[in-house]
Design an enzyme around this catalytic site. Structure first.
Site, PDB file in Angstrom:
ATOM      1  N   SER A 135       0.837  -1.192   0.000  1.00  0.00           N
ATOM      2  CA  SER A 135       0.000   0.000   0.000  1.00  0.00           C
ATOM      3  C   SER A 135       0.880   1.254   0.000  1.00  0.00           C
ATOM      4  CB  SER A 135      -0.951  -0.052   1.201  1.00  0.00           C
ATOM      5  OG  SER A 135      -1.928   0.956   1.135  1.00  0.00           O
ATOM      6  N   ASP A 164       0.424  -4.303  -3.896  1.00  0.00           N
ATOM      7  CA  ASP A 164      -0.729  -3.418  -4.047  1.00  0.00           C
ATOM      8  C   ASP A 164      -0.362  -1.973  -3.683  1.00  0.00           C
ATOM      9  OD1 ASP A 164      -3.208  -3.699  -5.189  1.00  0.00           O
ATOM     10  OD2 ASP A 164      -4.291  -3.918  -3.309  1.00  0.00           O
ATOM     11  N   HIS A 240      -7.432  -5.428  -0.967  1.00  0.00           N
ATOM     12  CA  HIS A 240      -6.214  -4.685  -0.673  1.00  0.00           C
ATOM     13  C   HIS A 240      -5.524  -5.133   0.610  1.00  0.00           C
ATOM     14  CE1 HIS A 240      -3.523  -1.267  -0.853  1.00  0.00           C
ATOM     15  NE2 HIS A 240      -3.922  -0.829   0.322  1.00  0.00           N
TER      16      HIS A 240
END
Length: 315
Positions: A135, A164, A240
């Site tokens: 992230s 991600d 996610h």
């Protein structure tokens, strides 16, 4: 504090299962260290059996704790890697500049400091080190590798992984320092790159919250700016945060279940991310491309998740 993570002997050669090494999980708090404390608290997953092992420096996502990734980093370590997961902050705003600087400081600390917190028969190989993050941690990893902030790096990374990765809220709403340029293959990294994406990351969980990995600033955009060698895998029906631990406690941990669109469970996505990371590290830190080739050629047979995208860029 140290705990053990024992491997399953029947699946020692399968990258998506626990590897052959028993793993020790070590928590390091700088204020408790008598000499050469790390710049930030660390969670280290290391093989327990003696040897020399490559290093993977892994950065947590926005407002997450490094402990949320304990199962993932133990999976990776069980295949013969030392995983160092710093806690970059407790509270943070939109600007990731300080996180990039802190990651550089931690990297420079590794050669002289890391061995002090490992069993005496475990030796980190600082000539074989990879950088990665999830992230916002993925953004930070790319930001450091691209020199978005002026830092001094004593070690050279051999590989880069974005799990991600997210560069902000939307195209034109990137958080500082912006990483994406929207120019294809513009990233001049000088190393191999892997980008992992979640198919549900760009889907809203409900109308009240934005998607956790919005279109325009997510895995797809990061990969489009990579040069070869690079690879790109997207898990179709997972979200996610589906690579986090099965149980993430506290307010922040509970938020991981309700803010993002999730898949049916975390174990399959975590196994995939762990296995893909192992395959990539084997390829670009150890020169063994067999596992990465197996994902490319036989992912329908061996991967624990369905992949909607499998792409490779050659040099």
């Amino acid at each position: 504090m140290a705990v053990t993570f024992s491997p399953s002997s029947s699946t020692a050669t399968n990258i998506f299962d626990v590897g052959k090494y028993t793993v020790e999980l070590v928590s390091v708090e700088p204020h408790k260290c008598t000499s050469q404390p790390p710049p930030k608290p660390l969670l280290i997953a290391t093989p327990s059996e003696g040897g020399v092992f490559p290093i993977f420096l892994f950065l947590h996502g926005y407002l997450f704790y490094n402990s949320f990734y304990s199962q993932l980093i133990q999976h990776i370590a069980s295949h013969g890697f030392i995983v160092v997961a710093p806690q970059l902050y407790s509270v943070a705003g939109a600007d990731a500049t300080e996180e990039i600087k802190c990651t550089a400081q931690i990297t420079n600390w590794l050669p002289e400091g890391l061995h002090n917190f490992l069993p005496s028969h475990i030796h980190p190989n600082t000539e074989k080190i990879a950088l990665g993050g999830h992230s916002r941690g993925g953004k930070v990893a790319f930001g450091l590798a691209l020199g978005k902030i002026a830092t001094t790096n004593d070690l050279k990374f051999s590989a880069l992984i974005g799990v991600d990765p997210v560069d902000g809220m939307d195209k034109g709403k990137q958080t500082p320092p912006p990483v994406l340029t929207y120019i294809p293959q513009s990233f001049d990294l000088g190393m191999a790159v892997m980008v992992l994406g979640s198919g549900l990351g760009e889907v809203k969980r409900n109308p009240l919250f934005p998607p956790c990995a919005p279109e325009g600033v997510n895995h797809r955009d990061f990969y489009h700016e990579c040069r070869g060698p690079a690879c790109y895998f997207v898990a179709k029906d997972y979200g996610h945060v589906d690579m986090l631990d099965d149980e993430t406690g506290g307010v922040r941990g509970k938020a991981t279940y309700c803010l993002c669109k999730n898949g049916k469970g975390r174990a399959p996505m975590r196994a995939f991310v762990g296995g893909a990371v192992v395959a990539f590290l084997r390829a670009y830190l150890e020169g063994d491309f067999a596992s990465l080739a197996a994902i490319r050629d036989r992912h329908d047979e061996i991967a624990p998740v369905q992949l909607q995208t499998v792409a490779f860029l050659e040099n």
